[in-house]
Design a protein around this motif. Sequence first.
Motif, PDB file in Angstrom:
ATOM      1  N   TYR A 114       0.851  -1.398  -0.154  1.00 19.34           N
ATOM      2  CA  TYR A 114       0.091   0.030  -0.261  1.00 19.34           C
ATOM      3  C   TYR A 114       1.120   1.163   0.020  1.00 19.34           C
ATOM      4  O   TYR A 114       2.216   1.359   0.597  1.00 19.34           O
ATOM      5  CB  TYR A 114      -1.036  -0.086   1.350  1.00 19.34           C
ATOM      6  CG  TYR A 114      -2.135  -0.845   1.078  1.00 19.34           C
ATOM      7  CD1 TYR A 114      -3.648  -0.053   0.865  1.00 19.34           C
ATOM      8  CD2 TYR A 114      -2.245  -2.212   1.389  1.00 19.34           C
ATOM      9  CE1 TYR A 114      -4.386  -1.000   0.752  1.00 19.34           C
ATOM     10  CE2 TYR A 114      -3.079  -2.990   0.906  1.00 19.34           C
ATOM     11  CZ  TYR A 114      -3.901  -2.531   1.269  1.00 19.34           C
ATOM     12  OH  TYR A 114      -5.044  -3.415   1.155  1.00 19.34           O
ATOM     13  N   ALA A 115       0.646   2.409  -0.247  1.00 14.40           N
ATOM     14  CA  ALA A 115       1.056   4.012  -0.390  1.00 14.40           C
ATOM     15  C   ALA A 115       0.796   4.240   1.055  1.00 14.40           C
ATOM     16  O   ALA A 115       0.189   4.064   1.942  1.00 14.40           O
ATOM     17  CB  ALA A 115       0.348   4.660  -0.824  1.00 14.40           C
ATOM     18  N   PRO A 116       2.108   4.542   1.741  1.00 16.01           N
ATOM     19  CA  PRO A 116       1.889   4.948   2.913  1.00 16.01           C
ATOM     20  C   PRO A 116       1.049   6.022   3.762  1.00 16.01           C
ATOM     21  O   PRO A 116       0.316   5.485   5.209  1.00 16.01           O
ATOM     22  CB  PRO A 116       3.306   5.610   2.656  1.00 16.01           C
ATOM     23  CG  PRO A 116       4.284   5.335   2.057  1.00 16.01           C
ATOM     24  CD  PRO A 116       3.239   5.053   0.958  1.00 16.01           C
ATOM     25  N   HIS A 117       0.570   6.698   3.391  1.00 13.41           N
ATOM     26  CA  HIS A 117      -0.135   7.810   3.594  1.00 13.41           C
ATOM     27  C   HIS A 117      -1.744   6.831   3.223  1.00 13.41           C
ATOM     28  O   HIS A 117      -2.744   7.080   4.802  1.00 13.41           O
ATOM     29  CB  HIS A 117      -0.895   8.968   2.790  1.00 13.41           C
ATOM     30  CG  HIS A 117      -1.067   8.802   1.226  1.00 13.41           C
ATOM     31  ND1 HIS A 117      -0.535   8.240   0.246  1.00 13.41           N
ATOM     32  CD2 HIS A 117      -2.478   9.139   0.478  1.00 13.41           C
ATOM     33  CE1 HIS A 117      -0.979   7.774  -1.524  1.00 13.41           C
ATOM     34  NE2 HIS A 117      -2.112   8.518  -0.697  1.00 13.41           N
ATOM     35  N   HIS A 118      -2.113   6.090   2.901  1.00 10.03           N
ATOM     36  CA  HIS A 118      -3.379   6.071   2.169  1.00 10.03           C
ATOM     37  C   HIS A 118      -3.478   4.646   3.665  1.00 10.03           C
ATOM     38  O   HIS A 118      -4.425   4.498   3.833  1.00 10.03           O
ATOM     39  CB  HIS A 118      -3.488   4.930   1.155  1.00 10.03           C
ATOM     40  CG  HIS A 118      -4.469   3.499   0.775  1.00 10.03           C
ATOM     41  ND1 HIS A 118      -5.875   4.237   1.448  1.00 10.03           N
ATOM     42  CD2 HIS A 118      -4.941   2.382   0.955  1.00 10.03           C
ATOM     43  CE1 HIS A 118      -6.997   3.306   1.145  1.00 10.03           C
ATOM     44  NE2 HIS A 118      -5.874   1.994   1.255  1.00 10.03           N
ATOM     45  N   PHE A 119      -2.303   3.376   4.353  1.00  8.98           N
ATOM     46  CA  PHE A 119      -1.896   2.626   5.052  1.00  8.98           C
ATOM     47  C   PHE A 119      -2.107   3.220   6.444  1.00  8.98           C
ATOM     48  O   PHE A 119      -2.679   2.875   7.293  1.00  8.98           O
ATOM     49  CB  PHE A 119      -0.801   1.891   4.925  1.00  8.98           C
ATOM     50  CG  PHE A 119      -0.836   0.435   5.588  1.00  8.98           C
ATOM     51  CD1 PHE A 119      -1.920  -0.163   5.423  1.00  8.98           C
ATOM     52  CD2 PHE A 119       0.434   0.584   6.515  1.00  8.98           C
ATOM     53  CE1 PHE A 119      -1.796  -1.677   5.898  1.00  8.98           C
ATOM     54  CE2 PHE A 119       0.222  -0.881   7.551  1.00  8.98           C
ATOM     55  CZ  PHE A 119      -0.945  -1.479   7.651  1.00  8.98           C
ATOM     56  N   HIS A 120      -2.087   4.432   6.631  1.00 14.20           N
ATOM     57  CA  HIS A 120      -1.536   5.126   8.097  1.00 14.20           C
ATOM     58  C   HIS A 120      -3.119   5.295   8.642  1.00 14.20           C
ATOM     59  O   HIS A 120      -3.858   4.985   9.298  1.00 14.20           O
ATOM     60  CB  HIS A 120      -1.633   6.317   7.541  1.00 14.20           C
ATOM     61  CG  HIS A 120      -0.757   7.027   8.941  1.00 14.20           C
ATOM     62  ND1 HIS A 120      -1.432   7.483   9.802  1.00 14.20           N
ATOM     63  CD2 HIS A 120      -0.132   6.546   9.853  1.00 14.20           C
ATOM     64  CE1 HIS A 120      -1.443   8.249  10.736  1.00 14.20           C
ATOM     65  NE2 HIS A 120      -0.079   7.889  11.259  1.00 14.20           N
ATOM     66  N   ARG A 121      -4.132   5.558   7.123  1.00 18.47           N
ATOM     67  CA  ARG A 121      -5.422   5.620   7.351  1.00 18.47           C
ATOM     68  C   ARG A 121      -6.098   4.696   7.423  1.00 18.47           C
ATOM     69  O   ARG A 121      -6.782   4.495   8.747  1.00 18.47           O
ATOM     70  CB  ARG A 121      -6.607   6.604   6.431  1.00 18.47           C
ATOM     71  CG  ARG A 121      -5.751   8.229   6.003  1.00 18.47           C
ATOM     72  CD  ARG A 121      -6.414   8.985   5.396  1.00 18.47           C
ATOM     73  NE  ARG A 121      -6.478   8.294   4.336  1.00 18.47           N
ATOM     74  CZ  ARG A 121      -5.974   8.946   3.036  1.00 18.47           C
ATOM     75  NH1 ARG A 121      -5.089  10.036   3.292  1.00 18.47           N
ATOM     76  NH2 ARG A 121      -6.226   8.473   1.784  1.00 18.47           N
ATOM     77  N   LEU A 122      -5.612   3.767   6.959  1.00 16.87           N
ATOM     78  CA  LEU A 122      -6.826   2.571   6.777  1.00 16.87           C
ATOM     79  C   LEU A 122      -6.233   1.987   8.110  1.00 16.87           C
ATOM     80  O   LEU A 122      -7.128   0.890   8.922  1.00 16.87           O
ATOM     81  CB  LEU A 122      -5.891   1.208   5.924  1.00 16.87           C
ATOM     82  CG  LEU A 122      -6.353   0.202   5.897  1.00 16.87           C
ATOM     83  CD1 LEU A 122      -7.604  -0.202   5.800  1.00 16.87           C
ATOM     84  CD2 LEU A 122      -5.514  -0.890   4.645  1.00 16.87           C
ATOM     85  N   PHE A 123      -4.746   1.325   8.766  1.00 13.13           N
ATOM     86  CA  PHE A 123      -4.472   0.917   9.979  1.00 13.13           C
ATOM     87  C   PHE A 123      -4.999   1.472  11.338  1.00 13.13           C
ATOM     88  O   PHE A 123      -5.412   0.913  12.112  1.00 13.13           O
ATOM     89  CB  PHE A 123      -2.735   0.902   9.819  1.00 13.13           C
ATOM     90  CG  PHE A 123      -2.284   0.851  10.934  1.00 13.13           C
ATOM     91  CD1 PHE A 123      -1.667  -1.063  11.088  1.00 13.13           C
ATOM     92  CD2 PHE A 123      -2.051   1.064  12.579  1.00 13.13           C
ATOM     93  CE1 PHE A 123      -0.929  -2.236  12.538  1.00 13.13           C
ATOM     94  CE2 PHE A 123      -1.800   0.086  13.517  1.00 13.13           C
ATOM     95  CZ  PHE A 123      -1.366  -1.582  13.819  1.00 13.13           C
TER      96      PHE A 123
END
Length: 350
Positions: A114-123
């Motif tokens: 995943y892209a870092p900014h997207h995964f940060h929100r997802l997590f």
Amino acid sequence: MTHMTRLIPPIPDDDTCWQAFLARDRAMDGRFVGCVSTTGIYCKPSCGARHPRRENMRFLPDPVAARAAGFRACLRCRPDEVGRDRLAVDAAVALIRAAEEIPALDALAAHVGYAPHHFHRLFKRQTGLTPAGYARSLRADRLKAALGQGGSITDAIYEAGYSAPSRAYADAQRHLGMTPSAWKDGGRGVAIRWRTVDTSLGPVLVAATTKGLCRISFGEGEAELRAHFPKADILPADAALDAMAQAVAALVENPAAPPDLPMDVGGTAFQQAVWAALRAIPPGETRSYAELAAAAGRPAATRAAGSACGDNSLAVLIPCHRILRSDGSLGGYAWGLERKRALLDRERGE
């Protein structure tokens, strides 16, 4: 993408699955899929499409099983993406737990594709904590456990995975509410100021350390506070505590408008995730214990989520009164069901 071990809990029973579809329960997304025999498609529980007849539905654990049975993914709710998101978070959690140092966000995101900014929100949406916050809480949990086993503080710090004592002390201030040595000695030397304040639901005890509020409770006084913190220095209120007490009293009268108050409550990573999920519930709304567990990142831990509610030491500020049983009944509340009902009525404007 890196292969990920499936850590999702077993599929619920058919009745629970059907009720989740009727309620379009987002908390159940990723735990199973519903397959419609008349259309040949499979959907996630929160799918907005018209519900099929019950006899035309069967429930399978994941999209892989659904495709193997001859079904195809719904183009409206895209159930494959939900399963991939949950597996990605599970894989990241496993990596964090196995790592000696806190993994960088870029490394975690790359590991799961995943892209870092997207995964940060997802997590954060899945667990209630950021990846770094989850890792810090995990280390603090390990430190807490190591301190409770005796031995030297230095050994406990390194056993918990810290590379330097300074980092352990910084995390302890954030997660334990006191230094490791104070925690090991039962809180000795920690100053707690307190007072009671009158409200329409009865007197409320308000207590705080220099870091923030450590206890808000109905019907308690100095004796109960000392029982909770037997080795702390219990002191009378000062101006700062008086101001916080008035804010708490206002919150009891209007629980739909929570103030921005500092908190000093220690808990495990899961407890902190539960308390964060409680504070994320909009005023006037309620959730079930199962929904709360899912929001905290552990859908199968319904009973543990209930225990975390019971361990909540900040009445109203951490709104465990917003949790009901699955049948809609009030369930339990440490400070009495009448108060729970009154708080819910006030949030709904009733």
